[in-house]
Scaffold this motif. Structure first.
Motif, mmCIF file in Angstrom:
data_model
loop_
_atom_site.group_PDB
_atom_site.id
_atom_site.type_symbol
_atom_site.label_atom_id
_atom_site.label_comp_id
_atom_site.label_asym_id
_atom_site.label_seq_id
_atom_site.Cartn_x
_atom_site.Cartn_y
_atom_site.Cartn_z
ATOM 1 N N ASN A 193 0.872 3.711 2.423
ATOM 2 C CA ASN A 193 1.097 4.457 3.664
ATOM 3 C C ASN A 193 2.484 4.265 4.283
ATOM 4 O OD1 ASN A 193 0.382 1.861 4.392
ATOM 5 N ND2 ASN A 193 -0.815 2.493 6.167
ATOM 6 N N GLY A 195 1.509 -0.098 -11.308
ATOM 7 C CA GLY A 195 0.204 -0.065 -11.978
ATOM 8 C C GLY A 195 -0.909 -0.186 -10.962
ATOM 9 N N THR A 196 -2.118 -0.104 -11.443
ATOM 10 C CA THR A 196 -3.262 -0.176 -10.530
ATOM 11 C C THR A 196 -3.612 -1.639 -10.250
ATOM 12 O OG1 THR A 196 -4.842 -0.257 -12.333
ATOM 13 C CG2 THR A 196 -4.217 1.946 -11.540
ATOM 14 N N PRO A 243 0.829 -1.217 0.000
ATOM 15 C CA PRO A 243 0.000 0.000 0.000
ATOM 16 C C PRO A 243 0.864 1.268 0.000
ATOM 17 C CG PRO A 243 0.219 -0.776 2.229
ATOM 18 C CD PRO A 243 1.081 -1.691 1.388
HETATM 19 P P1 NAD Z 1 -5.565 -0.800 -1.069
HETATM 20 O O1 NAD Z 1 -6.150 -2.076 -0.619
HETATM 21 O O2 NAD Z 1 -6.418 0.148 -1.799
HETATM 22 O O3 NAD Z 1 -4.304 -1.066 -2.024
HETATM 23 C C1 NAD Z 1 -3.210 -1.868 -1.611
HETATM 24 C C2 NAD Z 1 -2.483 -2.389 -2.829
HETATM 25 O O4 NAD Z 1 -3.346 -3.269 -3.541
HETATM 26 C C3 NAD Z 1 -2.079 -1.302 -3.842
HETATM 27 O O5 NAD Z 1 -0.825 -1.627 -4.381
HETATM 28 C C4 NAD Z 1 -3.173 -1.403 -4.898
HETATM 29 O O6 NAD Z 1 -2.777 -0.959 -6.173
HETATM 30 C C5 NAD Z 1 -3.410 -2.911 -4.906
HETATM 31 N N1 NAD Z 1 -4.705 -3.332 -5.432
HETATM 32 C C6 NAD Z 1 -5.859 -2.623 -5.520
HETATM 33 N N2 NAD Z 1 -6.836 -3.383 -6.077
HETATM 34 C C7 NAD Z 1 -6.290 -4.599 -6.321
HETATM 35 C C8 NAD Z 1 -6.775 -5.807 -6.890
HETATM 36 N N3 NAD Z 1 -8.031 -5.925 -7.290
HETATM 37 N N4 NAD Z 1 -5.948 -6.860 -6.993
HETATM 38 C C9 NAD Z 1 -4.669 -6.770 -6.562
HETATM 39 N N5 NAD Z 1 -4.131 -5.645 -6.038
HETATM 40 C C10 NAD Z 1 -4.937 -4.576 -5.911
HETATM 41 O O7 NAD Z 1 -4.917 -0.145 0.241
HETATM 42 P P2 NAD Z 1 -4.235 1.278 0.362
HETATM 43 O O8 NAD Z 1 -5.299 2.316 0.309
HETATM 44 O O9 NAD Z 1 -3.066 1.370 -0.553
HETATM 45 O O10 NAD Z 1 -3.621 1.167 1.849
HETATM 46 C C11 NAD Z 1 -4.336 1.405 2.988
HETATM 47 C C12 NAD Z 1 -4.838 0.117 3.621
HETATM 48 O O11 NAD Z 1 -3.751 -0.745 3.909
HETATM 49 C C13 NAD Z 1 -5.523 0.345 4.949
HETATM 50 O O12 NAD Z 1 -6.677 -0.434 5.015
HETATM 51 C C14 NAD Z 1 -4.497 -0.131 5.963
HETATM 52 O O13 NAD Z 1 -5.031 -0.516 7.193
HETATM 53 C C15 NAD Z 1 -3.858 -1.243 5.234
HETATM 54 N N6 NAD Z 1 -2.535 -1.522 5.799
HETATM 55 C C16 NAD Z 1 -2.355 -2.635 6.573
HETATM 56 C C17 NAD Z 1 -1.123 -2.891 7.158
HETATM 57 C C18 NAD Z 1 -0.878 -4.114 8.008
HETATM 58 O O14 NAD Z 1 0.279 -4.455 8.203
HETATM 59 N N7 NAD Z 1 -1.911 -4.774 8.522
HETATM 60 C C19 NAD Z 1 -0.068 -2.013 6.928
HETATM 61 C C20 NAD Z 1 -0.289 -0.886 6.143
HETATM 62 C C21 NAD Z 1 -1.524 -0.665 5.575
#
Ligand code: NAD
Length: 501
Positions: free
Chosen positions: A165, A219-220, A163
């Motif tokens: 953050n 990429g997305t 992600p």
């Molecule tokens: P997100 O789920 O929107 O995206 C995370 C990643 O997944 C990105 O690289 C995104 O491009 C990819 N992605 C999106 N759709 C996908 C799909 N259909 N298939 C495969 N990959 C896909 O999350 P975000 O907004 O980037 O990050 C914030 C979230 O991450 C929050 O919910 C946070 O709590 C969580 N987080 C968890 C931890 C942990 O260790 N538990 C740590 C950091 C962040």
């Protein structure tokens, strides 16, 4: 009001990045570019080549070949460990550059970024040490005719999806452990914050990681993430992100029954009893809620305060919130930076207005901050929150603290366990029994006692329930990237099936 630090115009020019496939820096198949606008300054700071399905498939094929044909999985653990240690040294040498990229792309304070990159160096070194201590089992107690050996083999090709953050820290919680085990990988950072992961690609090449072992594409999710989770040549998916996308990842990986490791969202409570050291707690409450602008899976976004101390504690947290410095992430004194996108700021504001129209009180802050450029939010405290409200149950992912109250320990535990999440929790009390009761009854992967959000590579991290599956870090972190293989060996003539010999 908090202390505001207005952003200073950027001097650095836009940085262009290519993607890394099979040891070569390359453009995407369609030549499309993703631009990243700094959340703090509102100007484009990075351009990445956008990967397509074709690029994702090329990256997976390169990782597959590097795994099936070697040399990486066949090298000695010592050789792999030395390369990981060299990578750690090179990360340390480029710490300022990497910290700048995370600060400008994610909007997080530069001093915090430097701490995170330093933390990542430590994790790379820890993973290097685990490479050399990975071992299986042997059984010499199975009778005269049988001996058993259990091998730990690298699982194969791993898709690593991260992600926005903690761009550099989270890839450090996955990639070095996968590499230590002998796996190869395709890595996809968030399309919002890919710069530091691409620099990591340069570092790994320089450290001596062979071609094709680590491939990095930008990429997305729908464009390339979905290919990485569903492709039959991928053996495991290691995902960190939102719970919603985590569920999609698991469903996609299920088509070929890939192993999945999921680190997802949290709605983490801090439970405070009247006998707590309140000076320590007030500081941890402000840190837990506003660190990384609250855009943190571990944010202590729910305070569960004993009714006897609630009003005093809220007043003290509000007083300290005034001193928090919000603004330009590049200023070394900033504590809370920018919000990742304008859309996300709107979402956070929506939670605050929804809570106040639902009966909660804005005890501090509550609004957006206009600092002339970028998007910012004031640290915010909501009191009078009840457990049915969205702010008490859902991840707000902003600098917003929701305060609930309790009277008995049983009630505190019930409130703490009343969301779908179970990532982490904190308990504050000078009484050993109270801490231990909360520690045992609250369903979360980490319980902090009289502290909050401390971490070290030796301690496993991960969530219960909808906060995830599996654990990262800790001594088992490398094992997660392995398969077990049983060698069942017979000594002497085998006992006949038809007739005893
Ligand atoms: P997100 O789920 O929107 O995206 C995370 C990643 O997944 C990105 O690289 C995104 O491009 C990819 N992605 C999106 N759709 C996908 C799909 N259909 N298939 C495969 N990959 C896909 O999350 P975000 O907004 O980037 O990050 C914030 C979230 O991450 C929050 O919910 C946070 O709590 C969580 N987080 C968890 C931890 C942990 O260790 N538990 C740590 C950091 C962040």
């Amino acid at each position: 009001m908090t202390v505001q630090i207005r952003p200073v115009e950027l001097k650095q020019s836009v940085r262009d990045f290519k993607m890394l496939i099979d040891g070569t820096w390359t453009a995407g198949a369609e030549g499309r570019v993703i631009e990243r606008t700094a959340p703090s300054h509102g100007v484009v700071v990075s351009r990445y080549q956008a990967a397509t399905k074709v690029d994702a498939e090329r990256a997976i094929a390169a990782a597959r070949k590097a795994f099936d044909e070697g040399p990486w999985p066949n090298m000695t653990a010592g050789e792999r460990s030395n390369i990981l240690l060299k990578a750690a040294d090179l990360i340390a040498a480029r710490l300022d550059e990497i910290a700048y990229l995370d600060a400008i792309e994610a909007g997080k304070p530069i001093s915090q970024c430097k701490g995170e990159i330093g933390g990542a160096v430590d994790i790379w070194r820890y993973a290097a040490s685990l490479a050399r201590t990975l071992y299986g089992e042997s059984y010499n107690n199975l009778g005269e005719g049988t001996m058993g050996v259990v091998l730990r083999e690298p699982i194969g090709v791993v898709s690593i999806i991260t992600p926005w953050n903690f761009p550099f820290l989270i890839v450090a919680q996955k990639l070095p452990f996968a590499l230590a085990a002998g796996c190869t990988a395709v890595v996809k950072p968030s399309e919002l914050t890919s710069g530091s992961t691409l620099v990591l690609g340069e570092i790994l090449m320089e450290a001596g990681v062979p071609e094709g072992v680590v491939n990095i594409i930008v990429g997305t999710g729908p464009d390339v993430g979905s290919v990485m989770t569903s492709h039959p040549d991928v053996d495991m998916v290691s995902f960190t992100g939102s719970t919603g996308v985590g569920k999609l990842t698991m469903a996609s990986a299920a088509q070929h029954l890939k192993k999945v490791s999921l680190e997802l969202g949290g709605k983490n409570p801090q439970i405070v009893f009247p006998d707590a050291n309140l000076d320590d707690f007030i500081d941890a409450a402000v840190f837990g809620a506003y660190f990384n602008a609250g855009e943190c899976c571990n944010a202590g976004s729910r305070l569960i305060l004993h009714t006897d101390i609630a009003s005093d504690v809220i007043a003290r947290i509000a007083e300290l919130s005034k001193k928090v410095k919000v603004g330009d992430p590049l200023d070394p004194t900033t504590q809370v930076g920018a919000i990742i996108t304008p859309q996300h700021l709107e979402k956070i504001s929506g939670y605050v207005s929804g809570a106040s129209s639902g009966g909660a009180t804005v005890a501090f802050g509550g609004g957006t901050l206009d600092l002339g450029m970028g998007q910012y939010m004031t640290p915010t405290i909501l009191s009078g929150v009840t457990r049915d409200m969205a702010v008490a149950r859902e991840e707000v992912f902003g600098p917003v603290l929701s305060v609930l109250t309790f009277e008995t320990t049983a009630e505190a535990i019930q409130i703490a366990n009343s969301t779908d999440y179970g990532l982490s929790a904190g308990v504050w009390s000078q009484n050993f029994d109270t801490c231990m009761t909360i520690g045992r009854k609250v369903r979360a992967g980490t319980i902090w006692m009289n502290t909050f959000m401390d971490g070290t590579p030796e301690l496993p991290f991960g969530g219960f329930r909808q906060s995830g599956l599996g654990r990262e870090l800790g001594k088992h972190a490398v094992e997660d990237y392995t398969e077990m293989k049983t060698l069942n060996m017979h000594i002497g003539r085998r006992t006949g099936w038809w007739m005893p010999r």
